[in-house]
Design a protein around this motif. Structure first.
Motif, PDB file in Angstrom:
ATOM      1  N   ALA A 172       0.855  -1.314   0.008  1.00  0.00           N
ATOM      2  CA  ALA A 172      -0.085  -0.013  -0.039  1.00  0.00           C
ATOM      3  C   ALA A 172       0.981   1.247   0.004  1.00  0.00           C
ATOM      4  O   ALA A 172       0.545   2.044  -0.854  1.00  0.00           O
ATOM      5  CB  ALA A 172      -0.808  -0.086   1.252  1.00  0.00           C
ATOM      6  N   HIS A 173       1.975   1.180   0.600  1.00  0.00           N
ATOM      7  CA  HIS A 173       2.902   2.427   0.918  1.00  0.00           C
ATOM      8  C   HIS A 173       3.404   2.686  -0.657  1.00  0.00           C
ATOM      9  O   HIS A 173       3.575   3.902  -0.874  1.00  0.00           O
ATOM     10  CB  HIS A 173       3.999   2.306   1.811  1.00  0.00           C
ATOM     11  CG  HIS A 173       4.881   3.575   2.094  1.00  0.00           C
ATOM     12  ND1 HIS A 173       6.055   3.691   1.086  1.00  0.00           N
ATOM     13  CD2 HIS A 173       4.621   4.501   2.668  1.00  0.00           C
ATOM     14  CE1 HIS A 173       6.530   4.554   1.708  1.00  0.00           C
ATOM     15  NE2 HIS A 173       5.658   5.262   2.552  1.00  0.00           N
ATOM     16  N   ALA A 174       3.877   1.480  -1.277  1.00  0.00           N
ATOM     17  CA  ALA A 174       4.508   1.781  -2.622  1.00  0.00           C
ATOM     18  C   ALA A 174       3.327   2.165  -3.308  1.00  0.00           C
ATOM     19  O   ALA A 174       3.863   3.016  -4.633  1.00  0.00           O
ATOM     20  CB  ALA A 174       5.209   0.303  -3.244  1.00  0.00           C
ATOM     21  N   ALA A 175       2.094   2.137  -3.270  1.00  0.00           N
ATOM     22  CA  ALA A 175       0.858   2.438  -4.246  1.00  0.00           C
ATOM     23  C   ALA A 175       0.487   3.956  -3.940  1.00  0.00           C
ATOM     24  O   ALA A 175      -0.160   4.696  -4.336  1.00  0.00           O
ATOM     25  CB  ALA A 175      -0.218   1.730  -4.188  1.00  0.00           C
ATOM     26  N   GLY A 176       1.440   4.765  -2.825  1.00  0.00           N
ATOM     27  CA  GLY A 176       1.177   6.115  -2.408  1.00  0.00           C
ATOM     28  C   GLY A 176      -0.216   6.252  -1.479  1.00  0.00           C
ATOM     29  O   GLY A 176      -0.558   7.165  -1.224  1.00  0.00           O
ATOM     30  N   LEU A 177      -0.635   5.117  -0.784  1.00  0.00           N
ATOM     31  CA  LEU A 177      -1.526   4.933   0.164  1.00  0.00           C
ATOM     32  C   LEU A 177      -1.051   5.394   1.594  1.00  0.00           C
ATOM     33  O   LEU A 177       0.148   5.380   1.935  1.00  0.00           O
ATOM     34  CB  LEU A 177      -2.533   3.950   0.065  1.00  0.00           C
ATOM     35  CG  LEU A 177      -3.056   3.377  -0.947  1.00  0.00           C
ATOM     36  CD1 LEU A 177      -3.393   1.956  -0.836  1.00  0.00           C
ATOM     37  CD2 LEU A 177      -3.998   4.361  -1.187  1.00  0.00           C
ATOM     38  N   LEU A 218     -10.503   6.537   0.189  1.00  0.00           N
ATOM     39  CA  LEU A 218      -9.148   5.622   0.583  1.00  0.00           C
ATOM     40  C   LEU A 218      -9.596   4.294   0.350  1.00  0.00           C
ATOM     41  O   LEU A 218      -8.624   3.571  -0.512  1.00  0.00           O
ATOM     42  CB  LEU A 218      -8.954   5.754   2.003  1.00  0.00           C
ATOM     43  CG  LEU A 218      -7.860   4.928   2.561  1.00  0.00           C
ATOM     44  CD1 LEU A 218      -6.572   5.062   1.652  1.00  0.00           C
ATOM     45  CD2 LEU A 218      -7.802   5.099   4.002  1.00  0.00           C
ATOM     46  N   MET A 219     -10.775   3.681   0.464  1.00  0.00           N
ATOM     47  CA  MET A 219     -11.205   2.561   0.411  1.00  0.00           C
ATOM     48  C   MET A 219     -10.983   1.957  -1.202  1.00  0.00           C
ATOM     49  O   MET A 219     -10.419   1.070  -1.750  1.00  0.00           O
ATOM     50  CB  MET A 219     -12.562   2.097   0.764  1.00  0.00           C
ATOM     51  CG  MET A 219     -12.810   1.884   2.233  1.00  0.00           C
ATOM     52  SD  MET A 219     -14.535   1.616   2.707  1.00  0.00           S
ATOM     53  CE  MET A 219     -14.419   1.339   4.454  1.00  0.00           C
ATOM     54  N   ALA A 220     -11.608   2.901  -2.011  1.00  0.00           N
ATOM     55  CA  ALA A 220     -11.752   2.761  -3.406  1.00  0.00           C
ATOM     56  C   ALA A 220     -10.236   2.638  -4.176  1.00  0.00           C
ATOM     57  O   ALA A 220      -9.868   1.883  -5.093  1.00  0.00           O
ATOM     58  CB  ALA A 220     -12.415   3.942  -4.236  1.00  0.00           C
ATOM     59  N   ARG A 221      -9.307   3.515  -3.592  1.00  0.00           N
ATOM     60  CA  ARG A 221      -7.883   3.481  -4.002  1.00  0.00           C
ATOM     61  C   ARG A 221      -7.247   2.282  -3.446  1.00  0.00           C
ATOM     62  O   ARG A 221      -6.593   1.649  -4.437  1.00  0.00           O
ATOM     63  CB  ARG A 221      -7.062   4.521  -3.375  1.00  0.00           C
ATOM     64  CG  ARG A 221      -7.717   5.932  -4.035  1.00  0.00           C
ATOM     65  CD  ARG A 221      -6.874   7.089  -3.089  1.00  0.00           C
ATOM     66  NE  ARG A 221      -5.724   7.228  -3.248  1.00  0.00           N
ATOM     67  CZ  ARG A 221      -4.621   7.773  -2.343  1.00  0.00           C
ATOM     68  NH1 ARG A 221      -5.341   8.432  -1.105  1.00  0.00           N
ATOM     69  NH2 ARG A 221      -3.377   7.660  -2.516  1.00  0.00           N
ATOM     70  N   LEU A 222      -7.421   1.609  -2.466  1.00  0.00           N
ATOM     71  CA  LEU A 222      -6.885   0.711  -2.066  1.00  0.00           C
ATOM     72  C   LEU A 222      -7.328  -0.682  -2.673  1.00  0.00           C
ATOM     73  O   LEU A 222      -6.568  -1.490  -3.122  1.00  0.00           O
ATOM     74  CB  LEU A 222      -7.617   0.279  -0.337  1.00  0.00           C
ATOM     75  CG  LEU A 222      -6.919  -1.204   0.384  1.00  0.00           C
ATOM     76  CD1 LEU A 222      -5.532  -0.984   0.470  1.00  0.00           C
ATOM     77  CD2 LEU A 222      -7.735  -0.985   1.614  1.00  0.00           C
ATOM     78  N   HIS A 223      -8.569  -0.638  -3.141  1.00  0.00           N
ATOM     79  CA  HIS A 223      -9.350  -1.839  -3.659  1.00  0.00           C
ATOM     80  C   HIS A 223      -8.785  -1.931  -5.410  1.00  0.00           C
ATOM     81  O   HIS A 223      -9.163  -2.813  -5.768  1.00  0.00           O
ATOM     82  CB  HIS A 223     -10.797  -1.979  -3.753  1.00  0.00           C
ATOM     83  CG  HIS A 223     -11.256  -1.885  -2.336  1.00  0.00           C
ATOM     84  ND1 HIS A 223     -12.420  -1.547  -1.841  1.00  0.00           N
ATOM     85  CD2 HIS A 223     -10.553  -2.361  -1.276  1.00  0.00           C
ATOM     86  CE1 HIS A 223     -12.612  -1.632  -0.746  1.00  0.00           C
ATOM     87  NE2 HIS A 223     -11.477  -2.259  -0.110  1.00  0.00           N
ATOM     88  N   ARG A 224      -8.130  -0.906  -5.763  1.00  0.00           N
ATOM     89  CA  ARG A 224      -7.233  -0.970  -7.181  1.00  0.00           C
ATOM     90  C   ARG A 224      -6.294  -2.016  -7.004  1.00  0.00           C
ATOM     91  O   ARG A 224      -5.660  -2.444  -8.076  1.00  0.00           O
ATOM     92  CB  ARG A 224      -6.979   0.385  -7.398  1.00  0.00           C
ATOM     93  CG  ARG A 224      -8.273   1.256  -7.770  1.00  0.00           C
ATOM     94  CD  ARG A 224      -7.593   2.564  -8.491  1.00  0.00           C
ATOM     95  NE  ARG A 224      -8.897   3.579  -8.707  1.00  0.00           N
ATOM     96  CZ  ARG A 224      -8.715   4.792  -7.781  1.00  0.00           C
ATOM     97  NH1 ARG A 224      -7.846   4.970  -7.162  1.00  0.00           N
ATOM     98  NH2 ARG A 224      -9.933   5.481  -7.931  1.00  0.00           N
ATOM     99  N   LEU A 225      -5.683  -2.258  -5.936  1.00  0.00           N
ATOM    100  CA  LEU A 225      -4.611  -3.158  -5.911  1.00  0.00           C
ATOM    101  C   LEU A 225      -5.013  -4.493  -5.936  1.00  0.00           C
ATOM    102  O   LEU A 225      -5.671  -5.137  -5.237  1.00  0.00           O
ATOM    103  CB  LEU A 225      -3.991  -2.790  -4.424  1.00  0.00           C
ATOM    104  CG  LEU A 225      -3.345  -1.376  -4.323  1.00  0.00           C
ATOM    105  CD1 LEU A 225      -2.515  -1.250  -2.982  1.00  0.00           C
ATOM    106  CD2 LEU A 225      -2.384  -0.926  -5.469  1.00  0.00           C
ATOM    107  N   ALA A 226      -4.530  -5.181  -7.003  1.00  0.00           N
ATOM    108  CA  ALA A 226      -4.814  -6.674  -7.222  1.00  0.00           C
ATOM    109  C   ALA A 226      -3.697  -7.464  -6.864  1.00  0.00           C
ATOM    110  O   ALA A 226      -2.423  -7.110  -7.214  1.00  0.00           O
ATOM    111  CB  ALA A 226      -5.304  -7.042  -8.450  1.00  0.00           C
ATOM    112  N   ARG A 227      -3.857  -8.542  -6.590  1.00  0.00           N
ATOM    113  CA  ARG A 227      -2.923  -9.633  -6.217  1.00  0.00           C
ATOM    114  C   ARG A 227      -2.285 -10.396  -7.502  1.00  0.00           C
ATOM    115  O   ARG A 227      -2.961 -10.986  -8.363  1.00  0.00           O
ATOM    116  CB  ARG A 227      -2.782 -10.930  -5.269  1.00  0.00           C
ATOM    117  CG  ARG A 227      -2.069 -11.504  -5.064  1.00  0.00           C
ATOM    118  CD  ARG A 227      -2.418 -12.478  -3.522  1.00  0.00           C
ATOM    119  NE  ARG A 227      -1.365 -13.130  -3.136  1.00  0.00           N
ATOM    120  CZ  ARG A 227      -1.281 -13.610  -1.888  1.00  0.00           C
ATOM    121  NH1 ARG A 227      -2.533 -14.002  -1.188  1.00  0.00           N
ATOM    122  NH2 ARG A 227      -0.278 -14.330  -1.577  1.00  0.00           N
ATOM    123  N   ASP A 228      -1.128 -10.190  -7.859  1.00  0.00           N
ATOM    124  CA  ASP A 228      -0.535 -10.931  -9.080  1.00  0.00           C
ATOM    125  C   ASP A 228       0.280 -12.299  -8.607  1.00  0.00           C
ATOM    126  O   ASP A 228       0.377 -12.359  -7.371  1.00  0.00           O
ATOM    127  CB  ASP A 228       0.654 -10.145  -9.512  1.00  0.00           C
ATOM    128  CG  ASP A 228      -0.018  -8.830 -10.120  1.00  0.00           C
ATOM    129  OD1 ASP A 228      -1.119  -8.760 -10.657  1.00  0.00           O
ATOM    130  OD2 ASP A 228       0.848  -7.799  -9.878  1.00  0.00           O
TER     131      ASP A 228
END
Length: 334
Positions: A77-82, A132-142
């Motif tokens: 999350a930190h790497a994604a700017g959250l 914040l939730m919407a931004r977090l939920h853009r992160l998908a597991r690879d």
């Protein structure tokens, strides 16, 4: 009773030696089974030290390995700017403390749960949380293999599909209930999960879900009262973004907050529950939400025993959680 690990100033100094010289150590209010301290370093930095005990005998299944989960999630999350703490050090050697230790940056802001906000200000904070939730939920597991569920290997609660992950999580909660002598409607719960297998299978992309975004884990800006920090990602999982609504309102059973949903939509997301009033939006989304609320109610009911909670609030807490569980199962049956 679940007890926290005692951590001395000398142990903190040894633990933080790779980061610098410690000038001051002070306790912070923390989670239910972690010792949390603040340490001021000679170079002017302030860090947070969280230690979870080596004794895991009174943890629920999903709680095993949570410190590693928190570290991994905060890094992503930190790497994604959250607005989450930056991980500085993870020590699982137990060379300095009797447990695992996580060191992160100290986030500034006012803890939401300690504030008395007027309704307009609170509505703005909830809208900010939705964003914040919407931004977090853009992160998908690879990656390949087990992708859904609680990521900690110690929990053994991952699966290749979301319905299989939910089924495993429910079985683990029921196993915990049996272990601690807590009566739950196991048959009805298992049947509800099995009956909705195909509905759960519509969730095909594992999204990052914090699962604990209630005001006690959120920092607000001192001036505009928007969310500027999200703490304690130890219960995070990969799954359906709808699960986030349960962690944010853990005793909720009816409507979803309209301001939160508005903020979510403004940030480009849609959870499918319309304006938050039951009956609006997608009926399938509401059915999934009811399943998650039923599962979470089980956790709230069971954890009372191993954690040794006491006080006048406990009976009412359990009554509400049991009433929610009954309501969710009834609505799912209907």
């Amino acid at each position: 009773m679940l007890t926290k690990t005692a951590v001395s100033d000398e142990q903190v100094v040894a633990l933080l030696a790779p980061l610098g010289v410690v000038r001051r150590v002070a306790p912070l209010s923390g989670g239910l089974f972690a010792s949390v301290l603040r340490a001021d370093l000679a170079d002017g930095r302030t860090v947070v030290v969280k230690v979870t005990g080596a004794d895991t005998s009174r943890l629920l299944r999903y709680e095993h390995g949570v410190l590693g989960t928190e570290a991994a999630v905060d890094r992503i999350a930190h790497a994604a700017g959250l607005p989450v703490p930056q991980v500085l050090h993870l020590d699982t050697t137990r060379a300095h403390v009797d447990g695992d230790a996580l060191v992160t940056t100290f986030l500034h802001g006012d803890l939401w749960s300690t504030l008395e906000l007027d309704e307009a200000t609170a509505a703005g904070a909830r809208r900010s949380l939705g964003g914040l939730m919407a931004r977090l939920h853009r992160l998908a597991r690879d990656g390949d293999g087990d992708r859904f569920g609680y990521p900690a290997p110690e929990a053994r609660l991952t699966a290749a599909t979301w319905p299989d992950a939910i089924a495993g999580m429910v079985r683990a909660a029921l196993d915990d209930a049996a272990r601690w002598g807590v009566d739950l409607p196991a048959g009805r719960l298992v049947a509800a999960v099995e009956r909705h297998h195909d509905l759960l299978a519509t969730v095909t992309t594992p999204r990052l879900v914090h699962a604990d975004l209630w005001p006690g884990n959120l920092l607000l800006d001192p001036v505009d009262r928007t969310v500027v920090g999200a703490l304690d990602a130890e219960r995070a999982l990969w799954g359906d973004p709808l699960f986030e609504l349960v962690g944010a309102d853990q005793l909720g059973a009816g409507a979803v907050d309209a301001d939160l949903l508005a903020g979510y939509r403004e940030a480009g997301g849609d959870l499918g529950v319309g304006d938050g009033t039951p009956g609006s939006g997608d009926p399938d989304a509401w059915r999934r939400l009811r399943l998650y609320r039923a599962y979470f109610a089980c956790l709230l009911i069971v954890e009372i025993v191993p954690r040794g909670y006491s006080g006048d609030w406990v009976a009412g807490h359990v009554r509400t959680a049991r009433a929610n569980l009954q309501r969710m199962l009834d609505e799912l049956d209907a």
